[in-house]
Motif scaffolding. Structure first.
Motif, PDB file in Angstrom:
ATOM      1  N   ARG A  74       0.863  -1.190   0.000  1.00 23.39           N
ATOM      2  CA  ARG A  74       0.000   0.000   0.000  1.00 23.39           C
ATOM      3  C   ARG A  74       0.893   1.230   0.000  1.00 23.39           C
ATOM      4  NH1 ARG A  74      -1.802  -3.714   3.397  1.00 23.39           N
ATOM      5  NH2 ARG A  74      -3.899  -4.573   3.102  1.00 23.39           N
ATOM      6  N   ARG A  75       0.713   2.047  -1.017  1.00 24.41           N
ATOM      7  CA  ARG A  75       1.573   3.215  -1.180  1.00 24.41           C
ATOM      8  C   ARG A  75       0.881   4.474  -0.660  1.00 24.41           C
ATOM      9  NH1 ARG A  75       6.753   1.317  -2.513  1.00 24.41           N
ATOM     10  NH2 ARG A  75       6.513  -0.476  -3.890  1.00 24.41           N
ATOM     11  N   ILE A  80       0.572   4.623  -6.083  1.00 25.90           N
ATOM     12  CA  ILE A  80      -0.292   3.567  -6.605  1.00 25.90           C
ATOM     13  C   ILE A  80       0.084   2.242  -5.941  1.00 25.90           C
ATOM     14  CG2 ILE A  80      -0.969   2.291  -8.681  1.00 25.90           C
ATOM     15  CD1 ILE A  80      -0.256   4.836 -10.283  1.00 25.90           C
ATOM     16  N   ASN A  81      -0.882   1.614  -5.286  1.00 22.36           N
ATOM     17  CA  ASN A  81      -0.640   0.322  -4.656  1.00 22.36           C
ATOM     18  C   ASN A  81      -0.177  -0.684  -5.704  1.00 22.36           C
ATOM     19  OD1 ASN A  81      -1.665   1.568  -2.369  1.00 22.36           O
ATOM     20  ND2 ASN A  81      -3.647   0.561  -2.485  1.00 22.36           N
ATOM     21  N   ASN A  82       0.735  -1.575  -5.311  1.00 22.30           N
ATOM     22  CA  ASN A  82       1.205  -2.575  -6.265  1.00 22.30           C
ATOM     23  C   ASN A  82       1.551  -3.880  -5.557  1.00 22.30           C
ATOM     24  OD1 ASN A  82       3.523  -1.705  -5.004  1.00 22.30           O
ATOM     25  ND2 ASN A  82       4.599  -1.080  -6.844  1.00 22.30           N
ATOM     26  N   GLY A 170       5.784   2.657  -7.134  1.00 16.98           N
ATOM     27  CA  GLY A 170       4.405   3.039  -6.877  1.00 16.98           C
ATOM     28  C   GLY A 170       4.134   4.511  -7.118  1.00 16.98           C
ATOM     29  N   SER A 172       2.714   7.737  -8.866  1.00 19.78           N
ATOM     30  CA  SER A 172       1.605   8.082  -9.763  1.00 19.78           C
ATOM     31  C   SER A 172       2.067   9.064 -10.826  1.00 19.78           C
ATOM     32  CB  SER A 172       0.434   8.669  -8.967  1.00 19.78           C
ATOM     33  OG  SER A 172       0.853   9.790  -8.215  1.00 19.78           O
TER      34      SER A 172
END
Length: 199
Positions: A74-75, A80-82, A170, A172
């Motif tokens: 979780r970022r 962006i979560n990855n 992560g 954006s």
């Protein structure tokens, strides 16, 4: 490289992880051993996945899939979560040792006494202590975020393109990723190959 980016040299990185390993090997009580095992796994996962301290604290046991060695990240800060696959045997060995020995409940890396979430401040304190005991001279690097910067630069040097690195971190905004490609030797080699072809 941008002066705001602090990162470890290969030697410094080895010294840092060497200190974590030494603490595990030299632990004299079961409690000290549990802490040392947790901390070694924690910082190896943080570095490998290029996580911020707070992002590392949020990981739960369910976020790690031991079948395919994937971990859900979780970022924060609009990232962006990855999901990343851990392919480093040393990282996996440390993580599995931690899972086997400590059996975390609520968080993958938690307070050993009450199983609550660790704080960013706690991780920063452990980081500073390790850097000090590893005799690292530059105190400006004694921060968890230095591991994230170091990982990003090493991946850029290894041949990651900007999109791949953006995904791994992560980010954006790709502009946040581009800073790691400034004047890396790998990027310069690529540039000169293109110039040679262009003539």
């Amino acid at each position: 490289m941008d002066d705001t980016i602090k990162f470890f040299s290969t030697h410094e990185l080895k010294k840092f992880f060497g200190e974590l390993e030494k603490r595990r090997i030299q632990a004299k009580t079961d409690y000290a051993l549990s802490i040392a095992i947790r901390n070694e796994a924690l910082f190896k996962v943080m570095y490998y996945c290029a996580l911020r301290a707070s992002e590392t604290c949020m990981i739960t046991p369910d976020d790690f899939n031991p079948i395919n060695n994937q971990i859900y990240c979780r970022r924060l800060k609009g990232g962006i979560n990855n999901t990343l696959r851990i392919m480093d045997d040393d990282v996996l060995k440390s993580l599995r040792r931690h899972l086997r020995f400590n059996k975390p409940e609520q968080f993958l890396f938690e307070n050993q006494r009450d199983h609550k979430e660790l704080s960013r401040k706690t991780l920063d304190r452990i980081m500073k202590s390790c850097c000090k005991d590893a005799c690292m001279k530059s105190t400006s690097k004694w921060h968890c975020h230095t591991l994230r910067h170091t990982r990003a630069i090493i991946l850029a040097e290894s041949g990651f393109d900007v999109k791949e690195l953006q995904f791994w971190l992560g980010h954006s905004e790709i502009s946040n990723t581009m800073v790691y490609f400034r004047f890396t030797s790998k990027q310069q080699e690529t540039m000169y190959r293109k110039i040679k072809k262009a003539k």
